[in-house]
Scaffold this motif. Structure first.
Motif, PDB file in Angstrom:
ATOM      1  N   THR A 106       0.833  -1.203   0.000  1.00 19.31           N
ATOM      2  CA  THR A 106       0.000   0.000   0.000  1.00 19.31           C
ATOM      3  C   THR A 106       0.867   1.252   0.000  1.00 19.31           C
ATOM      4  OG1 THR A 106      -1.792  -1.122   1.116  1.00 19.31           O
ATOM      5  CG2 THR A 106      -1.769   1.262   1.283  1.00 19.31           C
ATOM      6  N   GLY A 107       1.914   1.254   0.785  1.00 19.41           N
ATOM      7  CA  GLY A 107       2.816   2.410   0.822  1.00 19.41           C
ATOM      8  C   GLY A 107       3.503   2.653  -0.500  1.00 19.41           C
ATOM      9  N   PHE A 108       3.985   1.594  -1.138  1.00 19.85           N
ATOM     10  CA  PHE A 108       4.658   1.749  -2.436  1.00 19.85           C
ATOM     11  C   PHE A 108       3.699   2.174  -3.541  1.00 19.85           C
ATOM     12  CE2 PHE A 108       8.170  -1.110  -0.843  1.00 19.85           C
ATOM     13  CZ  PHE A 108       9.125  -0.107  -0.832  1.00 19.85           C
ATOM     14  N   SER A 109       2.416   1.861  -3.387  1.00 14.04           N
ATOM     15  CA  SER A 109       1.445   2.243  -4.421  1.00 14.04           C
ATOM     16  C   SER A 109       0.789   3.594  -4.108  1.00 14.04           C
ATOM     17  CB  SER A 109       0.364   1.171  -4.553  1.00 14.04           C
ATOM     18  OG  SER A 109      -0.475   1.180  -3.426  1.00 14.04           O
ATOM     19  N   TYR A 110       1.350   4.315  -3.140  1.00 15.74           N
ATOM     20  CA  TYR A 110       0.793   5.616  -2.755  1.00 15.74           C
ATOM     21  C   TYR A 110      -0.672   5.498  -2.342  1.00 15.74           C
ATOM     22  CZ  TYR A 110       5.062   7.394  -4.808  1.00 15.74           C
ATOM     23  OH  TYR A 110       6.383   7.629  -5.108  1.00 15.74           O
ATOM     24  N   PHE A 111      -0.988   4.439  -1.608  1.00 19.52           N
ATOM     25  CA  PHE A 111      -2.302   4.174  -1.028  1.00 19.52           C
ATOM     26  C   PHE A 111      -3.384   3.903  -2.076  1.00 19.52           C
ATOM     27  CE2 PHE A 111      -0.045   5.852   2.512  1.00 19.52           C
ATOM     28  CZ  PHE A 111      -0.601   5.265   3.615  1.00 19.52           C
ATOM     29  N   LEU A 112      -3.002   3.604  -3.305  1.00 13.41           N
ATOM     30  CA  LEU A 112      -3.996   3.251  -4.318  1.00 13.41           C
ATOM     31  C   LEU A 112      -4.480   1.816  -4.147  1.00 13.41           C
ATOM     32  CD1 LEU A 112      -2.495   4.993  -7.457  1.00 13.41           C
ATOM     33  CD2 LEU A 112      -4.488   5.681  -6.120  1.00 13.41           C
ATOM     34  N   ILE A 113      -3.595   0.929  -3.712  1.00 15.44           N
ATOM     35  CA  ILE A 113      -3.965  -0.459  -3.447  1.00 15.44           C
ATOM     36  C   ILE A 113      -4.300  -0.558  -1.960  1.00 15.44           C
ATOM     37  CG2 ILE A 113      -3.197  -2.858  -3.432  1.00 15.44           C
ATOM     38  CD1 ILE A 113      -1.230  -2.082  -5.687  1.00 15.44           C
ATOM     39  N   PRO A 114      -5.555  -0.830  -1.607  1.00 23.46           N
ATOM     40  CA  PRO A 114      -5.918  -0.878  -0.185  1.00 23.46           C
ATOM     41  C   PRO A 114      -5.366  -2.125   0.504  1.00 23.46           C
ATOM     42  CG  PRO A 114      -7.822  -1.347  -1.553  1.00 23.46           C
ATOM     43  CD  PRO A 114      -6.702  -1.019  -2.485  1.00 23.46           C
ATOM     44  N   THR A 115      -5.232  -2.012   1.812  1.00 22.52           N
ATOM     45  CA  THR A 115      -4.700  -3.094   2.634  1.00 22.52           C
ATOM     46  C   THR A 115      -5.648  -3.376   3.782  1.00 22.52           C
ATOM     47  OG1 THR A 115      -2.439  -2.435   2.179  1.00 22.52           O
ATOM     48  CG2 THR A 115      -2.769  -3.784   4.097  1.00 22.52           C
ATOM     49  N   TYR A 116      -5.728  -4.632   4.151  1.00 26.35           N
ATOM     50  CA  TYR A 116      -6.545  -5.092   5.269  1.00 26.35           C
ATOM     51  C   TYR A 116      -5.610  -5.617   6.349  1.00 26.35           C
ATOM     52  CZ  TYR A 116      -9.546  -8.326   7.828  1.00 26.35           C
ATOM     53  OH  TYR A 116     -10.212  -9.012   8.801  1.00 26.35           O
ATOM     54  N   SER A 117      -5.876  -5.243   7.590  1.00 23.64           N
ATOM     55  CA  SER A 117      -5.075  -5.732   8.704  1.00 23.64           C
ATOM     56  C   SER A 117      -5.990  -5.922   9.914  1.00 23.64           C
ATOM     57  CB  SER A 117      -3.964  -4.733   9.029  1.00 23.64           C
ATOM     58  OG  SER A 117      -3.158  -5.219  10.075  1.00 23.64           O
ATOM     59  N   THR A 118      -5.610  -6.792  10.805  1.00 22.30           N
ATOM     60  CA  THR A 118      -6.405  -7.077  12.001  1.00 22.30           C
ATOM     61  C   THR A 118      -5.529  -6.959  13.237  1.00 22.30           C
ATOM     62  OG1 THR A 118      -7.753  -8.643  10.762  1.00 22.30           O
ATOM     63  CG2 THR A 118      -7.841  -8.813  13.137  1.00 22.30           C
ATOM     64  N   ILE A 119      -6.107  -6.432  14.290  1.00 18.83           N
ATOM     65  CA  ILE A 119      -5.443  -6.391  15.591  1.00 18.83           C
ATOM     66  C   ILE A 119      -6.438  -6.914  16.616  1.00 18.83           C
ATOM     67  CG2 ILE A 119      -6.082  -3.995  16.020  1.00 18.83           C
ATOM     68  CD1 ILE A 119      -3.434  -3.689  17.526  1.00 18.83           C
ATOM     69  N   GLY A 120      -5.966  -7.726  17.538  1.00 17.51           N
ATOM     70  CA  GLY A 120      -6.879  -8.328  18.504  1.00 17.51           C
ATOM     71  C   GLY A 120      -6.261  -8.445  19.879  1.00 17.51           C
TER      72      GLY A 120
END
Length: 189
Positions: A106-120
Motif C-alpha cells: 500500500t505504501g509503495f502504491s501511494y495508497f492506491l492499493i488498499p490493505t486489510y489488517s487485524t489487531i486483537g
C-alpha cells in the motif's frame, strides 16, 4: 523529482484509514444476583502485555461493566481487604509475519492499493476468594480490522481506530463480567 514529491504529498494528504469491529459487539445476558446475596469488594490484579492506552481502557471498561452489573460493592487497592480478587491478564493476539506485506505494498502504491489488517486482544480473568480458591476462570477476546487506502476517505468519519478499539474492549469487558457473575460463588451470601 518534483513530480515524485507531488505524488508522495498527494498520497499522504489523501490517504485514509478506517477501522471496523471484527464482529458486532453484543451484550450477553448477565445472571441476576440472588436476593440474599451482596456484591463483594473487589481487588483487580492486572498483568498486561498490551500498550498502556489499551490497558487503561480495558481496566476502565471492566470496572464500568462490573458497576453496571451491580457485581461490585467497591474496588480496593489492598488485596487483604477484598472479598474477591480478580486476576486480569491482557494480551495482544499475535499476528502472522506475512501480515506486514500488505502495508508495504500500500505504501509503495501511494495508497492506491488498499490493505486489510487485524489487531486483537484477549482478556483472561481468574476469580479467587481471599483463601486463594479459584471459583471461576473466564476467557474473552475481541479484534478490529483496519483498511488503509485512498478509497477509504469517505469511510473515515466515525470509524477512527480509537473509537472502534473502545467498542471492542467494552464488549470484551461485558462478556467477561457476564461469565463472572454466572458463577454461583461470585456473590457473597
Amino acid at each position: 523529482m518534483a513530480r515524485a514529491t507531488l505524488l508522495v504529498l498527494c498520497a499522504l494528504l489523501l490517504g485514509g484509514c478506517a477501522s471496523f469491529p471484527q464482529s458486532t459487539p453484543t451484550t450477553p445476558d448477565t445472571a441476576a444476583d440472588p436476593d440474599d446475596a451482596t456484591a463483594p469488594d473487589v481487588y483487580l490484579d492486572v498483568t498486561s502485555r498490551v500498550s498502556t492506552p489499551v490497558r487503561d481502557e480495558s481496566i476502565s471498561a471492566l470496572k464500568a461493566s462490573l458497576k453496571d452489573a451491580e457485581a461490585v460493592s467497591q474496588f480496593t487497592d489492598d488485596p487483604s481487604q477484598a472479598d474477591r480478587i480478580l486476576d486480569v491478564r491482557l494480551e495482544k493476539k499475535p499476528r502472522s509475519p506475512a501480515s506486514a506485506i500488505g502495508p508495504v505494498i500500500t505504501g509503495f502504491s501511494y495508497f492506491l492499493i488498499p490493505t486489510y489488517s487485524t489487531i486483537g486482544w484477549t482478556m483472561e480473568i481468574h476469580g479467587r476468594t481471599q483463601d486463594g480458591d479459584t471459583f471461576v476462570a473466564t476467557d474473552t477476546s475481541g479484534s478490529m480490522r483496519f483498511w488503509l487506502g485512498i478509497w477509504l476517505i469517505p469511510a473515515m468519519p466515525g470509524n477512527s481506530p480509537t473509537e472502534i478499539r473502545g467498542q471492542v474492549l467494552s464488549a470484551m469487558a461485558d462478556d467477561a463480567v457476564a461469565q463472572l457473575t454466572r458463577s454461583d460463588r461470585y456473590f457473597l451470601n
